[in-house]
Design an enzyme around this catalytic site. Sequence first.
Site, PDB file in Angstrom:
ATOM      1  CG  PHE A   1       7.087   1.267  11.259  1.00  0.00           C
ATOM      2  CD1 PHE A   1       7.203   1.369  12.627  1.00  0.00           C
ATOM      3  CD2 PHE A   1       6.838   0.023  10.704  1.00  0.00           C
ATOM      4  CE1 PHE A   1       7.062   0.263  13.437  1.00  0.00           C
ATOM      5  CE2 PHE A   1       6.706  -1.092  11.491  1.00  0.00           C
ATOM      6  CZ  PHE A   1       6.826  -0.969  12.872  1.00  0.00           C
ATOM      7  N   GLY A   2       8.501   1.567   7.672  1.00  0.00           N
ATOM      8  CA  GLY A   2       8.738   0.484   6.737  1.00  0.00           C
ATOM      9  C   GLY A   2       7.548   0.337   5.807  1.00  0.00           C
ATOM     10  N   PRO A   3       7.475  -0.731   5.008  1.00  0.00           N
ATOM     11  CG  PRO A   3       7.812  -2.822   4.028  1.00  0.00           C
ATOM     12  CD  PRO A   3       8.485  -1.815   4.915  1.00  0.00           C
ATOM     13  CB  VAL A   4       1.767  -0.109   4.958  1.00  0.00           C
ATOM     14  CG1 VAL A   4       0.411  -0.530   5.510  1.00  0.00           C
ATOM     15  CG2 VAL A   4       2.490   0.784   5.948  1.00  0.00           C
TER      16      VAL A   4
ATOM     17  CE  LYS B   1       2.574   1.935  10.439  1.00  0.00           C
ATOM     18  NZ  LYS B   1       2.592   3.099  11.370  1.00  0.00           N
TER      19      LYS B   1
ATOM     20  CG  ASP C   1       4.956  12.563  12.143  1.00  0.00           C
ATOM     21  OD1 ASP C   1       5.183  13.633  11.548  1.00  0.00           O
ATOM     22  OD2 ASP C   1       5.280  11.451  11.689  1.00  0.00           O
TER      23      ASP C   1
ATOM     24  CD  GLN D   1       9.136   1.474   2.382  1.00  0.00           C
ATOM     25  OE1 GLN D   1       8.652   0.545   1.769  1.00  0.00           O
ATOM     26  NE2 GLN D   1      10.007   1.314   3.361  1.00  0.00           N
ATOM     27  N   GLY D   2       6.542   4.032   4.541  1.00  0.00           N
ATOM     28  CA  GLY D   2       6.710   5.126   5.480  1.00  0.00           C
ATOM     29  C   GLY D   2       8.048   5.035   6.182  1.00  0.00           C
TER      30      GLY D   2
ATOM     31  CG  LEU E   1      -1.950  -1.106   1.311  1.00  0.00           C
ATOM     32  CD1 LEU E   1      -2.669  -1.056   2.649  1.00  0.00           C
ATOM     33  CD2 LEU E   1      -2.948  -0.994   0.166  1.00  0.00           C
TER      34      LEU E   1
END
Length: 832
Positions: free
Chosen positions: A529-532, A546, A643, A526-527, A524
Amino acid sequence: MGLVQNTRMSVLLILLCRFSLESGSATDTITSFQPIKDSDYIISNGSTFKLGFFSPVNSTNRYLGIWYNKNSGFPAQWVWVANRQNPLKDASGVVTISEDGNLVVLDGQKRIIWSSKATNTVVNSNAKLLDSGNLVLQDTNGSIIWGSFQFPTNTMLPNMKISSNARTGKKDELTPWKSPSDPSIGSFSCGMKPRSLPQAFIWKDGSPFWRSGPWNTRNFIGIPEMYSVYHHGFSLVEDPDGTLSLSFFYVNLSLSHFVLTTQGDLELIYWDNEKDDWEVRWIALKTECHVYGKCGAFGSCDSRNSPICSCLRGFEPNNTIEWSRGNWASGCVRRTPLQCGRVNSTGGEASKMDGFLKQKMMKVPDFADWSAAHEDDCRQQCLQNCSCIAYAYDTGTGCMSWTRSLIDTLQFSSGGVDLYIRVAYSELDKEGDVKKIIAITVVIGTVSISICTFILWRRIAKHKAMKKKAKGILLFNREEAHKKFPSENMLGDNLNQVQFQELPLFNFEKLTIATNNFHQSNKLGQGGFGPVYRGKLSDGPEIAVKRLSKTSGQGLEEFMNEMVVISKLQHRNLVRLLGCCVEGEERMLIYEYMPNKSLDAFLFDPHKEKLLDWRRRFNIIEGIGRGLLYLHRDSRLRIIHRDLKASNILLDKELNPKISDFGMARIFGGNEDQANTNRVVGTYGYMSPEYAMEGRFSEKSDVFSFGVLLLEILSGRRNYSFNKDEQPMSLLGFAWKLWNANNIMALIDPMISEPCFEMEILRCIHVGLLCVQDFAEDRPNVSVVISMLKSEIVDLPCPKQPAFTERKIALDTDSSQSCSVNNVTVTMVQGR
């Protein structure tokens, strides 16, 4: 010869123009020079609606009306009728603009049989049929003088308002046709009843016939179906003059309307593209139980039972003979008198005092009193008032109590609200005996079944061992996090306040199957934190997974912080955490799936932003504000998000907002107003100046971020979307420059720039500038912001210069570091 040819050509053009005017209308406008006769019609610009003369079934009378420009097998959908009380007897009718500028219907003798009766008309006005179905009378500048939406008949169209003002008595209501062949006003009406708890009603000859239940900021709690995907989209607004207005708009059902039938039923009708015909989606009076007060005072109706009426617990029929015959009008009476007042005067024991019996999934009674008491205080408040005979609490509605007879109570199979009814102690005792019998039965059954349970011991033991192992890894990582960040007390504080071991643990193998081995097609986004990934559990709903990346700028601390913070938060505008996965080096958080992804995917996409009209955007703004208010004031833990940005606002099926990504959030103690950190985390462009420069954060830090987000929603531009040739270098500076130049209208996204919304949008811009002021003490808190947005606070202070108006916002948002030295700390800034 040339002169003759030119003359012929001119005559031909004149004949063609005349023919086009007389043979049906390609226009959407009526003027004094261009009236329409009985055989003519006009069509709205988008070809959705048609206006002309018609005759109902089995009638020769002629009426001026508006209907959908569609052919179907369903009965014709006439949505508005002008001369419903004064029909034409023949086809001689004409619609035109009168000398005084009003829209009029004339008969064959040029007599006015219907008029718009507008008082502020002008010469040379015109009438235009809009694609919304609204027939408007406007002046030469396009300003609306009168509109058919202000005078509804039996149909409520999207964005049409049904309103009522308790102070002036003015109200706009739906009124049905007397019969299918007679559009004159029938004996029913449908509208709003403005009280402290607004409700929608259908009246028959002035008496209640159906009731929606109280409004809870999004829905009517007496209509469980409104929680389905097709019944969000209602809006209830109170204007400064006290007018309460209800409107609706469905994204998924753009061609839809509510109609009040001749029998007094309210139906939702929509266009089914597959069947190419109209379909009834919902009706108000599905069963007899939906008729107002069907079972009388203190009676409850349940259409699944026979008979459908029964007395509320603690009550018995007032007239047993009539009740047994199916005549429930006399209702029920209390079986045992209450002890309230008598106990205190006679010195009785506290244990003999009245109590409450809980009835689940109920449509709450009419005539509720509202108070601002919280859920825990609502019961005590009712208990201390001898006049209070019942109470209920709903998250959106608040505390409701009743001091009069409980009327129009209904038992639902799902949804509804828990109703607590006051009864004497002896009634509670009987209830306790029943519970004891049930408990003994359960114990005996449990002992018998336990023999069989022994066979399954090995499987259960294996499951517990796996769960214990996963929790052990989690506890080990908690200690590891403390060692890794010994100077930062954020993680320790958060973990001490929440028992995170209660969070459901997901099996890694199960998540691998759900996401098709984390296939790229299910990714879905990439943030930091990592991919979702999107996934579908074999035994459950769709989920969003996540997954912590090994190369992520965030790590174990943010993972555990988000898990701890959001696991105890429950609010409709916060994304819901379903569980986590901790196996080996894998760290994953599992959320409810949001099909429309994040707000920035709509807001900054030139194609998708068309779906975000002003009403949708205001609903998103209001939802984010409610979620933020819950974090700051109403949740059991006081949370500062740190955030808040467009990519962290997720949208559900109906484009309702949900705040996400709590990896940076901080929990405040009960007496804390602000805190300092030597590790500044967040996103450039959304950080408040005191946080970015000094590491100080508070509720006002989130308010600053909300203000930036508010201005982005209103302008359709990112805060850092300005190029090197544009000065100043941020959206805040640009907005401030336009504000000082009295040209703030230039900030508004053209997609939502409509005159009817202008004042509301300008107020939101004003509020946004108040939120991004340089000094934290100048910014309003979230509760004040919401009151400003809803016009509960009319006079707004003049905003001061925002922060960062002359500074360039860093465009590289991956990660960067900068240091600032003061007398106290060295601050590390980590962009995302």
